[in-house]
Design a protein around this motif. Structure first.
Motif, PDB file in Angstrom:
ATOM      1  N   GLU A 235      24.692  -2.092  -2.468  1.00  0.00           N
ATOM      2  CA  GLU A 235      23.292  -2.465  -2.464  1.00  0.00           C
ATOM      3  C   GLU A 235      22.948  -3.493  -1.394  1.00  0.00           C
ATOM      4  O   GLU A 235      21.798  -3.864  -1.244  1.00  0.00           O
ATOM      5  CB  GLU A 235      22.887  -2.976  -3.847  1.00  0.00           C
ATOM      6  N   LYS A 236      23.916  -3.980  -0.654  1.00  0.00           N
ATOM      7  CA  LYS A 236      23.642  -4.917   0.430  1.00  0.00           C
ATOM      8  C   LYS A 236      23.465  -4.135   1.719  1.00  0.00           C
ATOM      9  O   LYS A 236      24.253  -3.259   2.039  1.00  0.00           O
ATOM     10  CB  LYS A 236      24.794  -5.917   0.595  1.00  0.00           C
ATOM     11  N   GLU A 237      22.442  -4.440   2.460  1.00  0.00           N
ATOM     12  CA  GLU A 237      22.165  -3.735   3.705  1.00  0.00           C
ATOM     13  C   GLU A 237      22.602  -4.566   4.907  1.00  0.00           C
ATOM     14  O   GLU A 237      22.924  -4.030   5.945  1.00  0.00           O
ATOM     15  CB  GLU A 237      20.663  -3.421   3.771  1.00  0.00           C
TER      16      GLU A 237
ATOM     17  N   SER B 257      17.708  -5.088   1.174  1.00  0.00           N
ATOM     18  CA  SER B 257      18.652  -4.519   0.225  1.00  0.00           C
ATOM     19  C   SER B 257      18.148  -3.163  -0.250  1.00  0.00           C
ATOM     20  O   SER B 257      16.975  -2.826  -0.088  1.00  0.00           O
ATOM     21  CB  SER B 257      18.865  -5.460  -0.963  1.00  0.00           C
ATOM     22  N   VAL B 258      19.053  -2.388  -0.840  1.00  0.00           N
ATOM     23  CA  VAL B 258      18.717  -1.061  -1.333  1.00  0.00           C
ATOM     24  C   VAL B 258      17.999  -1.229  -2.669  1.00  0.00           C
ATOM     25  O   VAL B 258      18.481  -1.917  -3.560  1.00  0.00           O
ATOM     26  CB  VAL B 258      19.984  -0.199  -1.503  1.00  0.00           C
ATOM     27  N   ARG B 259      16.845  -0.615  -2.799  1.00  0.00           N
ATOM     28  CA  ARG B 259      16.055  -0.662  -4.022  1.00  0.00           C
ATOM     29  C   ARG B 259      15.952   0.758  -4.570  1.00  0.00           C
ATOM     30  O   ARG B 259      16.200   1.722  -3.860  1.00  0.00           O
ATOM     31  CB  ARG B 259      14.645  -1.213  -3.761  1.00  0.00           C
ATOM     32  N   HIS B 260      15.556   0.872  -5.830  1.00  0.00           N
ATOM     33  CA  HIS B 260      15.441   2.185  -6.470  1.00  0.00           C
ATOM     34  C   HIS B 260      14.082   2.314  -7.135  1.00  0.00           C
ATOM     35  O   HIS B 260      13.573   1.362  -7.727  1.00  0.00           O
ATOM     36  CB  HIS B 260      16.542   2.372  -7.511  1.00  0.00           C
TER      37      HIS B 260
ATOM     38  N   LYS C 132      11.249   5.641  -8.904  1.00  0.00           N
ATOM     39  CA  LYS C 132      11.275   6.978  -9.493  1.00  0.00           C
ATOM     40  C   LYS C 132      11.331   8.075  -8.432  1.00  0.00           C
ATOM     41  O   LYS C 132      11.659   9.213  -8.728  1.00  0.00           O
ATOM     42  CB  LYS C 132      10.063   7.184 -10.398  1.00  0.00           C
ATOM     43  N   HIS C 133      11.022   7.753  -7.187  1.00  0.00           N
ATOM     44  CA  HIS C 133      11.070   8.732  -6.101  1.00  0.00           C
ATOM     45  C   HIS C 133      12.373   8.675  -5.330  1.00  0.00           C
ATOM     46  O   HIS C 133      12.543   9.405  -4.357  1.00  0.00           O
ATOM     47  CB  HIS C 133       9.900   8.516  -5.136  1.00  0.00           C
ATOM     48  N   GLY C 134      13.315   7.806  -5.724  1.00  0.00           N
ATOM     49  CA  GLY C 134      14.610   7.716  -5.053  1.00  0.00           C
ATOM     50  C   GLY C 134      14.833   6.345  -4.451  1.00  0.00           C
ATOM     51  O   GLY C 134      14.069   5.405  -4.653  1.00  0.00           O
ATOM     52  N   GLY C 135      15.916   6.227  -3.697  1.00  0.00           N
ATOM     53  CA  GLY C 135      16.276   4.953  -3.100  1.00  0.00           C
ATOM     54  C   GLY C 135      15.498   4.661  -1.833  1.00  0.00           C
ATOM     55  O   GLY C 135      15.041   5.563  -1.136  1.00  0.00           O
ATOM     56  N   PHE C 136      15.351   3.376  -1.538  1.00  0.00           N
ATOM     57  CA  PHE C 136      14.712   2.939  -0.306  1.00  0.00           C
ATOM     58  C   PHE C 136      15.241   1.553   0.037  1.00  0.00           C
ATOM     59  O   PHE C 136      15.890   0.905  -0.777  1.00  0.00           O
ATOM     60  CB  PHE C 136      13.185   2.921  -0.437  1.00  0.00           C
ATOM     61  N   VAL C 137      15.010   1.114   1.250  1.00  0.00           N
ATOM     62  CA  VAL C 137      15.421  -0.207   1.690  1.00  0.00           C
ATOM     63  C   VAL C 137      14.177  -1.088   1.677  1.00  0.00           C
ATOM     64  O   VAL C 137      13.141  -0.726   2.236  1.00  0.00           O
ATOM     65  CB  VAL C 137      16.031  -0.153   3.105  1.00  0.00           C
ATOM     66  N   GLY C 138      14.288  -2.245   1.013  1.00  0.00           N
ATOM     67  CA  GLY C 138      13.143  -3.132   0.904  1.00  0.00           C
ATOM     68  C   GLY C 138      13.532  -4.576   1.149  1.00  0.00           C
ATOM     69  O   GLY C 138      14.702  -4.962   1.069  1.00  0.00           O
ATOM     70  N   CYS C 139      12.555  -5.411   1.448  1.00  0.00           N
ATOM     71  CA  CYS C 139      12.750  -6.822   1.725  1.00  0.00           C
ATOM     72  C   CYS C 139      13.026  -7.574   0.425  1.00  0.00           C
ATOM     73  O   CYS C 139      12.430  -7.279  -0.606  1.00  0.00           O
ATOM     74  CB  CYS C 139      11.511  -7.386   2.412  1.00  0.00           C
TER      75      CYS C 139
ATOM     76  N   PRO D  81      12.472   4.326   4.274  1.00  0.00           N
ATOM     77  CA  PRO D  81      13.283   5.279   3.511  1.00  0.00           C
ATOM     78  C   PRO D  81      14.773   4.996   3.694  1.00  0.00           C
ATOM     79  O   PRO D  81      15.203   4.540   4.750  1.00  0.00           O
ATOM     80  CB  PRO D  81      12.922   6.640   4.097  1.00  0.00           C
ATOM     81  N   LEU D  82      15.536   5.271   2.657  1.00  0.00           N
ATOM     82  CA  LEU D  82      16.983   5.079   2.713  1.00  0.00           C
ATOM     83  C   LEU D  82      17.617   6.110   3.640  1.00  0.00           C
ATOM     84  O   LEU D  82      18.504   5.805   4.416  1.00  0.00           O
ATOM     85  CB  LEU D  82      17.578   5.197   1.305  1.00  0.00           C
ATOM     86  N   VAL D  83      17.128   7.331   3.576  1.00  0.00           N
ATOM     87  CA  VAL D  83      17.638   8.410   4.412  1.00  0.00           C
ATOM     88  C   VAL D  83      16.524   8.845   5.350  1.00  0.00           C
ATOM     89  O   VAL D  83      15.428   9.163   4.912  1.00  0.00           O
ATOM     90  CB  VAL D  83      18.085   9.613   3.551  1.00  0.00           C
ATOM     91  N   GLN D  84      16.799   8.837   6.627  1.00  0.00           N
ATOM     92  CA  GLN D  84      15.820   9.282   7.608  1.00  0.00           C
ATOM     93  C   GLN D  84      15.918  10.793   7.726  1.00  0.00           C
ATOM     94  O   GLN D  84      16.943  11.329   8.124  1.00  0.00           O
ATOM     95  CB  GLN D  84      16.092   8.638   8.975  1.00  0.00           C
ATOM     96  N   HIS D  85      14.862  11.517   7.340  1.00  0.00           N
ATOM     97  CA  HIS D  85      14.842  12.965   7.466  1.00  0.00           C
ATOM     98  C   HIS D  85      14.536  13.329   8.907  1.00  0.00           C
ATOM     99  O   HIS D  85      13.778  12.643   9.579  1.00  0.00           O
ATOM    100  CB  HIS D  85      13.769  13.570   6.559  1.00  0.00           C
ATOM    101  N   GLU D  86      15.141  14.417   9.339  1.00  0.00           N
ATOM    102  CA  GLU D  86      14.884  14.853  10.707  1.00  0.00           C
ATOM    103  C   GLU D  86      13.477  15.409  10.803  1.00  0.00           C
ATOM    104  O   GLU D  86      13.076  16.259  10.022  1.00  0.00           O
ATOM    105  CB  GLU D  86      15.896  15.920  11.125  1.00  0.00           C
TER     106      GLU D  86
END
Length: 186
Positions: free
Chosen positions: A17-19, A31-34, A36-43, A54-59
């Motif tokens: 959970e540490k970025e 840090s990684v946050r959670h 209902k729509h999934g994980g994301f990185v937040g301050c 977003p946690l995962v960058q979609h192409e």
């Protein structure tokens, strides 16, 4: 058994959970946050700073203009674009022109709607990604089936189409009417 280190399982210092990045807005750690729509990185200083990504960058594909094509509504060129439901063909003059090309069906194989008789059945996708077949005159005609329609009249009840279902015993044709129990193996 060896002694288990409880610090590895604490919610505050979990390794995944540490970025170890700094927020571009305020300089705090991310840090990684959670949600209902999934994980994301937040301050980490959330109420004061609202930076997220977003946690995962979609192409995301670049918009590719189709040479020699023309929008039937406004006359501008058409382009291959990427949207939330996948790749599609749309007008390059988007905010003013909302033209989108639908995949063309072979008109020789178009199955007429058995309920209204005016439209034909076309494949659509629900918001959950599941395919179904509905009349193209929606919302006037709300007939739909969950399995591929076949242009054959039911011999028992006379309904205009049959549907093709895949079961454990193989493929079979069925009448989509609930009160009719007609089934035939293919």
């Amino acid at each position: 058994m060896s002694k288990i280190d409880e610090q590895l399982f604490s919610a505050h210092e979990h390794a995944l959970e540490k970025e170890y990045e700094l927020c571009p807005k305020c300089g705090s750690e991310l840090s990684v946050r959670h949600s209902k729509h999934g994980g994301f990185v937040g301050c980490n200083s959330y109420p004061a700073c609202d930076y997220t990504r977003p946690l995962v960058q979609h192409e995301n594909i670049e918009t590719q203009i189709i040479e020699g094509s023309q929008c039937p509504e406004c006359g501008n060129e058409l382009a291959v674009k990427s949207g939330r439901f996948g790749i599609f063909i749309g007008c390059t003059n988007y905010p003013t022109c909302h033209h989108i090309e639908k995949p063309t069906q072979d008109e020789g194989h178009a199955i007429n709607c058995p309920v209204c008789g005016k439209g034909h059945m076309e494949q659509r996708t629900s918001r959950y990604g599941k395919s179904f077949y509905a009349c193209n005159t929606y919302p006037k005609c709300k007939f739909l089936v969950n399995y591929p329609p076949v242009a054959e009249q039911c011999p028992d009840c006379g309904f205009g189409i049959l549907v093709e279902r895949k079961t454990a015993s193989g493929k079979r044709l069925e009448c989509p009417q609930k009160q009719c129990k007609y089934k035939r193996a293919l």
